[in-house]
Design a protein around this motif. Sequence first.
Motif, mmCIF file in Angstrom:
data_model
loop_
_atom_site.group_PDB
_atom_site.id
_atom_site.type_symbol
_atom_site.label_atom_id
_atom_site.label_comp_id
_atom_site.label_asym_id
_atom_site.label_seq_id
_atom_site.Cartn_x
_atom_site.Cartn_y
_atom_site.Cartn_z
ATOM 1 N N THR A 118 -2.838 -0.898 -0.280
ATOM 2 C CA THR A 118 -3.002 -2.302 0.113
ATOM 3 C C THR A 118 -2.947 -3.265 -1.070
ATOM 4 O OG1 THR A 118 -5.404 -1.974 0.049
ATOM 5 C CG2 THR A 118 -4.324 -1.759 2.194
ATOM 6 N N ASP A 119 -3.230 -2.786 -2.264
ATOM 7 C CA ASP A 119 -3.215 -3.659 -3.440
ATOM 8 C C ASP A 119 -1.910 -3.612 -4.218
ATOM 9 O OD1 ASP A 119 -5.855 -4.476 -2.988
ATOM 10 O OD2 ASP A 119 -6.652 -2.754 -4.086
ATOM 11 N N GLU A 120 -1.040 -2.650 -3.898
ATOM 12 C CA GLU A 120 0.176 -2.489 -4.703
ATOM 13 C C GLU A 120 1.480 -2.623 -3.923
ATOM 14 O OE1 GLU A 120 -3.279 -0.219 -6.190
ATOM 15 O OE2 GLU A 120 -1.983 0.303 -4.493
ATOM 16 N N LEU A 121 1.503 -2.234 -2.667
ATOM 17 C CA LEU A 121 2.752 -2.211 -1.911
ATOM 18 C C LEU A 121 3.189 -3.618 -1.515
ATOM 19 C CD1 LEU A 121 2.004 0.853 0.390
ATOM 20 C CD2 LEU A 121 3.484 0.798 -1.620
ATOM 21 N N ILE A 122 4.503 -3.843 -1.568
ATOM 22 C CA ILE A 122 5.065 -5.149 -1.247
ATOM 23 C C ILE A 122 5.896 -5.094 0.027
ATOM 24 C CG2 ILE A 122 6.559 -7.022 -2.061
ATOM 25 C CD1 ILE A 122 5.866 -6.098 -4.930
ATOM 26 N N ARG A 123 6.824 -4.155 0.085
ATOM 27 C CA ARG A 123 7.687 -4.007 1.262
ATOM 28 C C ARG A 123 7.968 -2.510 1.471
ATOM 29 N NH1 ARG A 123 10.607 -7.868 4.020
ATOM 30 N NH2 ARG A 123 12.524 -7.239 5.082
ATOM 31 N N PRO A 124 6.935 -1.755 1.835
ATOM 32 C CA PRO A 124 7.088 -0.295 1.937
ATOM 33 C C PRO A 124 7.897 0.121 3.157
ATOM 34 C CG PRO A 124 4.931 -0.948 2.727
ATOM 35 C CD PRO A 124 5.576 -2.198 2.177
ATOM 36 N N TYR A 125 8.588 1.251 3.035
ATOM 37 C CA TYR A 125 9.415 1.750 4.136
ATOM 38 C C TYR A 125 9.194 3.231 4.414
ATOM 39 C CZ TYR A 125 12.360 -2.320 5.113
ATOM 40 O OH TYR A 125 12.821 -3.542 5.529
ATOM 41 N N GLY A 126 9.548 4.095 3.457
ATOM 42 C CA GLY A 126 9.517 5.534 3.698
ATOM 43 C C GLY A 126 8.427 6.213 2.895
ATOM 44 N N LEU A 127 8.151 7.483 3.236
ATOM 45 C CA LEU A 127 7.123 8.226 2.519
ATOM 46 C C LEU A 127 7.388 9.721 2.615
ATOM 47 C CD1 LEU A 127 3.789 8.421 4.582
ATOM 48 C CD2 LEU A 127 6.046 8.043 5.581
ATOM 49 N N THR A 128 6.830 10.446 1.676
ATOM 50 C CA THR A 128 6.799 11.902 1.714
ATOM 51 C C THR A 128 5.464 12.344 1.154
ATOM 52 O OG1 THR A 128 7.940 13.949 1.082
ATOM 53 C CG2 THR A 128 7.912 12.184 -0.545
ATOM 54 N N VAL A 129 4.894 13.417 1.713
ATOM 55 C CA VAL A 129 3.553 13.834 1.349
ATOM 56 C C VAL A 129 3.469 15.350 1.357
ATOM 57 C CG1 VAL A 129 2.768 13.655 3.749
ATOM 58 C CG2 VAL A 129 1.087 13.541 1.892
ATOM 59 N N PHE A 130 2.671 15.909 0.459
ATOM 60 C CA PHE A 130 2.413 17.349 0.472
ATOM 61 C C PHE A 130 1.039 17.610 -0.133
ATOM 62 C CE2 PHE A 130 4.777 16.431 -3.425
ATOM 63 C CZ PHE A 130 4.021 17.049 -4.412
ATOM 64 N N ARG A 131 0.439 18.738 0.266
ATOM 65 C CA ARG A 131 -0.870 19.099 -0.262
ATOM 66 C C ARG A 131 -0.700 19.721 -1.636
ATOM 67 N NH1 ARG A 131 -5.034 23.294 2.159
ATOM 68 N NH2 ARG A 131 -3.465 23.404 3.772
ATOM 69 N N GLN A 132 -1.493 19.261 -2.594
ATOM 70 C CA GLN A 132 -1.465 19.824 -3.942
ATOM 71 C C GLN A 132 -2.443 20.978 -4.065
ATOM 72 O OE1 GLN A 132 -2.105 15.927 -5.950
ATOM 73 N NE2 GLN A 132 -0.232 16.403 -7.075
#
Length: 360
Positions: free
Chosen positions: A141-155
């Motif tokens: 919420t403090d950094e994104l301007i116009r977000p679109y896509g994402l990818t995520v994985f467990r470390q």
Amino acid sequence: MMLPASPRGIIPLLLIVALGCSSQKGEGARTEASKSVVIFESFVTDTTSAENIDSPAYWTDGKTDRWIIATAKSTDRLMVYDAATGAFVKRVGTSGTKAGQFRYPNGIAVVDNVLLVVERNNRRVQLFQMPEFAPIGFIGTDELIRPYGLTVFRQNGSTYALYITDNYGTDGDTVPPDSLLGKRVKQYSFTVEKARVESRLVRTFGETNGKGVLRNVESIHSDAENNTLLIADEDVKSRNVKVYTLDGTFTGKTIGDGVIEHEPEGIALYRCNNVEGYWILTDQSMSANRFHLYSRTNFRYHGHFVGKITLNTDGIWLVQKPVGSFEQGVLYAVHNDQAVAAFSWKSIADSLSLRSDCVQ
């Protein structure tokens, strides 16, 4: 629109057409004859033209519930379908800024029992605990301007890595000069414990000159086992997929040059052990929508297929587990902003001489 199924629930592929040789510049060059394959969709969900569906993701409780969850950009909600049949299940969410509400939901992903939804106009990623769709927090919420896509994985344990594309512009949708594109991707680390999300920004990255520049970004996909990030660039100067490492370094490699003719959109990965498998890349078009297949690590081109009906595909999601009659997995693809289509992975693999035995 539901299509009639064969006795095993899968409609066979329709046609295989051999094409002549073609060349491609850069990495993953296509130097041999490829196949164009037309495959019948096993099902297409009922069309809902008002929703403006963008991207799908798969969630299951491992028992009875198995859902395809798709973002609906125009109505600010999620569409939920039965993943085995395409039957409509329910709608989730309303328009707004509060928890459980959305403004222009776009990218979507599931990891473990956590659902993540990118909201372009709320400039955040919202997280939910499944299967209740219970809101548990926000990221970016403090950094994104116009977000679109994402990818995520467990470390490890309860810690996850998250990458979000940020298609910020200098004036509306105007692409900034290359020198200002060094923050096209935001990387976060987050944890989920007791239905509470804690996150931190790890880094921002993106090349500012050369062929690794990310001008018009949306789709992104990770391969943690091979330290790889694929980032689609829809800009007319590129129309390819850039290969980065997980720490944000451009490898010098691009995929799809000379092959992707329209807009590179959805990205999915079929995994076999830790190094083998295939990337599926969407070539989005209203008239010549294609799904290109590349080897996982050396990016060798294997050809492409098209759906009998499916056009104008944004997001895709691949499942490597049995889902109903899809015994060897299924690829879900958005159809023309209005529905989600399902393709049997076995039909895809058989028609393009790929592996289909890597069920997870």
